[in-house]
Scaffold this motif. Structure first.
Motif: not given
Length: 611
Positions: A268-293
């Motif tokens: 959320n922070v990076m998308d405001i400062l530097n849009e698309h620097s971490l991809g779209t939200r879905d792309e970011f979650l696919r690449e870096w995220g995981a559901d917490h239990y």
């Protein structure tokens, strides 16, 4: 040469960043390899595959094509190579700036003022990258980096979004440090702005100025304590900040704690400062995220990897005190147990048990609402029940001549502290005071007019000056987020502090404190173990987990058994623990109370039934 598919550039010819590379017709095994290397691509995608025309993507695509050649026109190949070269040149320049022998340029400042080398490096990186998140440790002068970033004409006018209590502090620092003209924007209703170099606006006001932001008047936008935008465009201020960032040439975020709760806040922070620097939200979650239990709360699979990625791409710059040669003594973290008012606890136990049952057995909506109410009620009860004992502990420090910063959360708790410690003339710095009242309280404490500074856990972020008067902070109430404690301690543990800082956590054996201590890791931590800056981007425990722990705690305390077919989950009873007449139970889907003999959990499971 054999090719494994084709690649071409689509989009407007004169706008580089709006173009996209299209990979089409890839052979199946190459398509699989591409998705393995670039996890932001959905595994179910069969192409064509799209990549934004960023210098970084061009460097990655050319590298991929060195192993799997793709058909490409000469014109597009030249474009790909030019953008790749730009990426390499940018990286080389960033590395040059970060070298120890970097020589900064001249800055026009007030007499006697100077920008330190590590601050000049951050300014240089920012001007080169045009978008940067600076996460330097508390007390390293992020404000001065922000001011230094605005000293050249091409970066003006600039606008700085600040928390309400820092509005005047920023103005004073700009005027004492530089020759820049400052205007403090007041109110949420736009008006004709006077000529100035830097405009200061409160986060609480930014939504009202969104139409002005769209006009592109400002060249640079600085977001102080950028964790204010951690909810992204879901909040009004986040949506307005997004519009502001889109209309400027340079975007700078400042915060030692950019993540407070869930790890997707960094997107959320990076998308405001530097849009698309971490991809779209879905792309970011696919690449870096995981559901917490299974809680639907996002954590980062490998936080250290994400932290190093942000640094390697110069999206994020962070230095600790040790990195810049400041060797302050480590904070002495002390956890003390204090008493509590058993009567006030008992009066709330019945309601807490009912909420816990509803949080465990009600409908989906009822469970969520009950868990939130339980969290709020138990924290309030905990703070009030131990408030007098906290005051007694603080009195010992004050009578020994030790100035104290006392942190809490609830107004009723403050009232007890004010009454019990009235002879020490305490001043308040909480959410109830106006900006002027807060400044008056700060000056009274710094000038020695009082030795007791009562501060809200979340009101002092960015506050400077207390370190010249005090080295002891007492946490009379706790927060679920360790970053909050880190920020409060950082008001004292910063440059100008001449004594070792002591952070004292006063906890009771009742209510929410035992759980919060476990979650925050206070007992086993040293000064920075609550939030260790060397760990990079980290997530803290989720709301769901802490609330469920509260639920189970109250069910255990009331000896309420839940489960089907005699199962008693999440119970930690000894064999000899008796089940007394009157204890509430639920077995095989039936609720009731023990009315006959049942001496243990096993006895109940074998033959005991709710009547």
């Amino acid at each position: 040469m054999r090719t494994y598919g084709s690649i071409f550039l689509q989009g407007k010819r004169w706008v580089d960043d709006s173009k996209q590379w299209v990979l089409d017709g890839l052979e199946p095994h190459v398509s699989i390899k591409l998705k393995n290397i670039f996890p932001k691509i959905p595994k179910t995608s069969v192409g064509p595959f799209l990549f934004d025309n960023t210098p970084e993507n061009c460097a990655d695509l050319e590298w991929f094509m060195s192993r799997y050649p793709l058909a490409i026109s000469e014109e597009h190949l030249q474009e790909l190579q030019a953008r790749r070269t730009l990426f390499l040149e940018n990286q080389a320049e960033m590395e040059r700036i970060m070298r120890p022998d970097f020589v900064p340029g001249n800055y026009s400042l007030k007499d006697g003022q100077a920008i330190r080398p590590y601050q000049a490096q951050a300014i240089g990186i920012f001007h080169r990258s045009r978008a940067l998140l600076i996460g330097d440790d508390v007390g390293l002068g992020k404000t001065y980096i922000g001011i230094g970033a605005c000293l050249k004409t091409e970066h003006l006018p600039a606008i700085v979004a600040v928390q309400t209590h820092l509005h005047r502090q920023w103005k004073e620092k700009i005027e004492s440090f530089s020759n820049l003209k400052v205007h403090m924007i007041s109110g949420t209703r736009p008006y004709n702005l006077p000529a100035a170099d830097i405009y200061l606006i409160k986060y609480s006001c930014v939504a009202g100025w969104v139409d002005i932001f769209r006009q592109g008047y400002f060249k640079t936008a600085i977001f102080d304590e950028v964790q204010e935008l951690r909810r992204g465009t879901l909040s009004d201020k986040g949506a307005a900040a997004k519009v502001l960032a889109a209309g400027v040439d340079y975007r700078l975020g400042l915060s030692a704690t950019p993540i407070y709760n869930y790890a997707d806040e960094i997107w959320n922070v990076m998308d405001i400062l530097n849009e698309h620097s971490l991809g779209t939200r879905d792309e970011f979650l696919r690449e870096w995220g995981a559901d917490h239990y299974g809680t639907n709360k996002i954590i980062i699979k490998d936080p250290k990897a994400l932290g190093s990625y942000l640094r390697e791409k110069y999206l994020f710059l962070r230095r600790t005190k040790a990195d810049v040669g400041q060797h302050l003594k480590p904070v002495n973290t002390v956890v003390e147990t204090v008493g509590f008012d058993a009567q006030s606890v008992k009066s709330a136990e019945e309601l807490a048990a009912k909420l816990a049952l509803k949080a465990s057995q009600g409908s989906f909506i009822e469970r969520g609402q009950a868990a939130r109410e339980l969290d709020l009620m138990v924290r309030y009860m905990t703070g009030v029940s131990k408030a007098k004992y906290v005051a007694e502990f603080v009195r010992i420090l004050l009578e020994s001549g030790e100035p104290v910063v006392l942190a809490g959360w609830h107004r009723d708790v403050y009232d007890i502290w004010l009454k019990e410690l009235a002879e020490f003339k305490p001043v308040m710095y909480t959410g109830s005071e106006s900006e002027a009242q807060k400044e008056k309280a700060k000056q009274a404490f710094v000038n020695g007019e009082t030795d007791l500074f009562i501060i809200s856990l979340r009101s002092g972020i960015g506050l400077d000056g207390l370190q010249f008067r005090c080295s002891t902070v007492v946490f009379g109430e706790l927060d679920w987020s360790p970053q909050v404690h880190y920020q409060v301690t950082g008001r004292l543990d910063r440059e100008g502090q001449e004594e070792p800082v002591m952070a004292i956590y006063l906890c009771s054996d009742s209510g929410s404190d035992p759980l919060m201590i476990d979650l925050l890791g206070l007992k086993s931590s040293q000064a920075r173990a609550i939030i260790d800056p060397s760990l990079g981007v980290q997530a803290v425990y989720s709301d769901q987990s802490r609330m469920q722990m509260l639920v189970q705690k109250y069910l255990r305390n009331r000896k309420v058994i839940t489960g089907d077919k005699g199962e008693v989950p999440n119970m930690d009873w000894e064999e000899s623990t008796p089940l007394r007449v009157g204890d509430q139970v639920m077995l095989n889907g039936e609720k009731g109370f023990i009315t006959g003999e049942a001496t243990s959990r096993e006895t109940l499971q074998e033959g005991g039934r709710p009547s």
